[in-house]
Structures are given as structure tokens and as C-alpha cells.
Design an enzyme around this catalytic site. Sequence first.
Site, mmCIF file in Angstrom:
data_model
loop_
_atom_site.group_PDB
_atom_site.id
_atom_site.type_symbol
_atom_site.label_atom_id
_atom_site.label_comp_id
_atom_site.label_asym_id
_atom_site.label_seq_id
_atom_site.Cartn_x
_atom_site.Cartn_y
_atom_site.Cartn_z
ATOM 1 N N GLY A 127 27.374 33.165 4.081
ATOM 2 C CA GLY A 127 28.074 31.907 4.410
ATOM 3 C C GLY A 127 28.991 31.507 3.256
ATOM 4 C CB VAL A 142 35.886 37.442 -10.987
ATOM 5 C CG1 VAL A 142 35.826 38.957 -11.033
ATOM 6 C CG2 VAL A 142 34.485 36.852 -10.811
ATOM 7 C CB VAL A 143 41.105 37.654 -10.690
ATOM 8 C CG1 VAL A 143 42.507 38.219 -10.898
ATOM 9 C CG2 VAL A 143 40.518 38.140 -9.369
ATOM 10 N NE ARG A 170 25.575 34.380 8.119
ATOM 11 C CZ ARG A 170 25.335 33.574 7.083
ATOM 12 N NH1 ARG A 170 24.847 34.051 5.974
ATOM 13 N NH2 ARG A 170 25.591 32.277 7.180
ATOM 14 N N GLY A 198 24.807 34.215 -1.403
ATOM 15 C CA GLY A 198 23.422 33.724 -1.432
ATOM 16 C C GLY A 198 22.421 34.866 -1.530
ATOM 17 C CG ASP A 199 18.522 34.562 0.316
ATOM 18 O OD1 ASP A 199 19.515 34.380 1.055
ATOM 19 O OD2 ASP A 199 17.352 34.360 0.689
ATOM 20 C CB THR A 253 24.548 29.494 -0.861
ATOM 21 O OG1 THR A 253 23.953 28.730 0.190
ATOM 22 C CG2 THR A 253 23.568 29.520 -2.017
ATOM 23 C CG ASP A 297 21.864 26.921 2.271
ATOM 24 O OD1 ASP A 297 22.462 26.008 2.865
ATOM 25 O OD2 ASP A 297 21.743 28.075 2.738
ATOM 26 C CG ASP A 322 18.945 28.938 -0.575
ATOM 27 O OD1 ASP A 322 19.975 29.241 -1.217
ATOM 28 O OD2 ASP A 322 18.709 29.395 0.554
ATOM 29 N NE ARG A 365 20.232 30.782 4.806
ATOM 30 C CZ ARG A 365 20.976 31.467 5.683
ATOM 31 N NH1 ARG A 365 20.409 32.018 6.725
ATOM 32 N NH2 ARG A 365 22.255 31.608 5.500
ATOM 33 C CD GLU A 419 16.276 2.904 5.838
ATOM 34 O OE1 GLU A 419 17.206 3.655 6.184
ATOM 35 O OE2 GLU A 419 16.430 1.897 5.121
ATOM 36 N NE ARG A 429 13.028 -4.956 3.250
ATOM 37 C CZ ARG A 429 12.661 -3.676 3.225
ATOM 38 N NH1 ARG A 429 11.385 -3.355 3.266
ATOM 39 N NH2 ARG A 429 13.560 -2.723 3.176
ATOM 40 C CG HIS A 467 22.057 0.409 8.412
ATOM 41 N ND1 HIS A 467 22.745 -0.549 7.726
ATOM 42 C CD2 HIS A 467 21.656 1.324 7.492
ATOM 43 C CE1 HIS A 467 22.781 -0.226 6.451
ATOM 44 N NE2 HIS A 467 22.125 0.897 6.278
ATOM 45 C CD GLU A 489 20.320 24.578 8.646
ATOM 46 O OE1 GLU A 489 20.963 24.605 9.701
ATOM 47 O OE2 GLU A 489 20.597 25.309 7.675
ATOM 48 C CG HIS A 499 29.501 25.584 10.553
ATOM 49 N ND1 HIS A 499 28.671 25.501 11.649
ATOM 50 C CD2 HIS A 499 29.165 26.726 9.912
ATOM 51 C CE1 HIS A 499 27.891 26.573 11.683
ATOM 52 N NE2 HIS A 499 28.167 27.327 10.641
HETATM 53 O O1 F6P Z 1 23.617 29.448 3.991
HETATM 54 C C1 F6P Z 1 24.618 28.529 4.319
HETATM 55 C C2 F6P Z 1 24.426 28.007 5.715
HETATM 56 O O2 F6P Z 1 25.468 27.089 5.985
HETATM 57 C C3 F6P Z 1 23.066 27.385 6.018
HETATM 58 O O3 F6P Z 1 22.972 26.068 5.519
HETATM 59 C C4 F6P Z 1 23.020 27.481 7.521
HETATM 60 O O4 F6P Z 1 21.701 27.539 7.964
HETATM 61 C C5 F6P Z 1 23.735 28.786 7.793
HETATM 62 O O5 F6P Z 1 24.528 29.060 6.654
HETATM 63 C C6 F6P Z 1 24.613 28.773 9.019
HETATM 64 O O6 F6P Z 1 25.112 30.049 9.171
HETATM 65 P P1 F6P Z 1 26.315 30.426 10.173
HETATM 66 O O7 F6P Z 1 27.587 29.915 9.576
HETATM 67 O O8 F6P Z 1 26.279 31.911 10.222
HETATM 68 O O9 F6P Z 1 26.017 29.734 11.467
#
Ligand code: F6P
Length: 319
Positions: A11, A23-24, A72, A102-103, A125, A127, A129, A171, A187, A211, A215, A222, A249
Site C-alpha cells: 500500500g 535515495v536518488v 502487491r 510495509g511488512d 505504511t 499503519d 505497524d 490493518r 469518547e 452532562r 455529540h 478496521e 482510502h
Molecule cells: O497497509 C495500508 C492499508 O491502507 C491498510 O490500512 C489497509 O488495511 C490496506 O492497506 C488496504 O489495502 P488495499 O489498498 O489493497 O485495499
Amino acid sequence: MKKIGVLTSGGDSPGMNAAIRAVVRKAIFHGIEVYGVYAGFTGLISGDIKKLEIGSVGDIIHRGGTMLHTARCEEFKTEAGQKKAIEQLNKIGIEGLVVIGGDGSYRGAQKLTERGYPTIGVPGTIDNDIPGTDFTIGFDTALNTIIDAIDKIRDTATSHERTYVVEVMGRDAGDLALWAGLADGAESIIIPEEQYDMDQIVRRLERGHKRGKKHSIIIVAEGVGSGIDFANKIQEATQMETRVTVLGHIQRGGSPTAFDRVLASRLGAKAVELLLEGQAGKTVGIESNKLVYHDINEILKVRHILDKEMYNLSQELSI
Ligand code: F6P
């Protein structure tokens, strides 16, 4: 080393372009040629590789997405795919590769290293993570996008005196939800790392209502499940008018924040430094604002740990 390559995979995340630029430019500064691999490991297998010059990465530092595109790639998980990729790199004489992602991307980099091909992983990423770094490239921008959206939701939520459930990405990690919840005074924050108690959530909403609160905002990561299902349960339990927004997205796009641009520039340059030192199979990161690197095998063995103290604080502040 005279020639290196760079690719983005998995992603996309805001700041990937700033990392490519670093990098470049860092490589050219040291007299090394740089090649961009398009569409991640897919382009590596098919040989979609082009030389990048100083100007190729001009005017991209502030742009979201990735100029190298991303994918991917299932084929790269196979031995045949990995061998084809290394052949493509050898054909051009590229001696080392920077993999930004990412991973899943790290696993690809690990496979290349196992086959004797030097790679360095850069954490990109939204995330947050990835172990071995306090922050991943794109997390800060995504977080600010979420905050901006929730601020807007708050306006209409107040006007209509409604409860809003906002589903955010991440994720299996709750970092985006936790940071957004703390930054926006939500909340409740529902994340995969912590059990939630529906009765407690409902009691908190009712207390706020009594109170005179106009809202309520509940953030659902997710990784816990559907925000829509969660909103239905809340409405049923509280009889309060509840709406749900799945941010989706839009969290992955947009111009990177200053924090992400600087982080990406530092990490991208560090990756090149490591290749030039003869390192392979490493990942770069930032810990307590210092650049660090770790063995990719070690990083892939452990899980990212959410900041429990921050979670406890969010609970205390949303009484
Ligand atoms: O890893 C980044 C991410 O946006 C996650 O937060 C999400 O679960 C996933 O990719 C969505 O992937 P895709 O763009 O392939 O639907």
C-alpha cells in the site's frame, strides 16, 4: 557499489516520494547510479527498471502516492519469481536494492537477501505497524487527514446532536485509531489490541448526554471489524441517533506533512549509507529521534507493540 535500485511496494503512503528522492539524491551525491523499479516486485520481475537522474525526482517531495507506482505481487512469493527478479537486477549490474514499504515488502526484501542479494528495507505504511521504528513514513499524514475529517464530522454531529462512529484504517494495528482518538478527544477508541466492554461504552455515552454533550465520537480501527456493525449496536443499545463514516482510502492520499517529509528524507538517505557500508538484510528506523538499523530477520520475528500507556491515558481523559 556503483549502481543501486529503489522500489516501493504494498500500500502506498504519503512521503514515499520524499524517500525515493532521498535515495536518488544521496546516491548521486556519492557518485552512484540509481535505477527506479516500477510497480514494486512486479516490475522487478518483468524488468520495468529505468535510470533516475537528479531531475527525475524534482518536484515530488510534496506529492502523495509514489512516482514509482506500487503493487502487491503474488509471483514474487515463489522461488521462480525471486530468481527472475535477481536476473533482471544482474542484467543491469544493480548491486543493491532499497525496498520502501510495509511488512509484506520487508518479506520480499528478506527473500532477496537470503538469495545473496543485498537489500535494505525502509518502513513506508500509514499503519505504523512495523517494529524497529517509532514511526513509519505516512503515519503522520494519515493521522492528520483523519483529524481533519473528524473535526468536520464533529460540526455536523453537534448540529444534529448525534453519535458518530468513524472507522479508520490500520490493518491489524490500532495506532491510527488511538492517536486520532487522543488527538480528537473521542469518547471511545476501539482497537484490536484491547478488549472493549459495550456496557462501559454505552454508560459513557449516556453520562455525556446527561452532562449536556451535544455529540459523541467513537473511533473504530478496521482491525476490530466493521464500523457499520458497531454503529448499529450502539444505536440499538443507546437509542441515540447514530451515523457512521468509513474514511477508507482518503487516509492514504494527500501531500505529506513536514514530519513525514523529514522522516522519509532521513530514512531514505540512511538506507543508501548502509548499502555503501556493505550492509545487507537490514531495516532502517527512527527511535527516540535517532536513526537506527536492525536485522530484517529479527524485525520480521516480532510484532509491533501499541503504546499501552497512551491507551490508558485516552481512557482516563474520556471519562
Ligand atoms: O497497509 C495500508 C492499508 O491502507 C491498510 O490500512 C489497509 O488495511 C490496506 O492497506 C488496504 O489495502 P488495499 O489498498 O489493497 O485495499
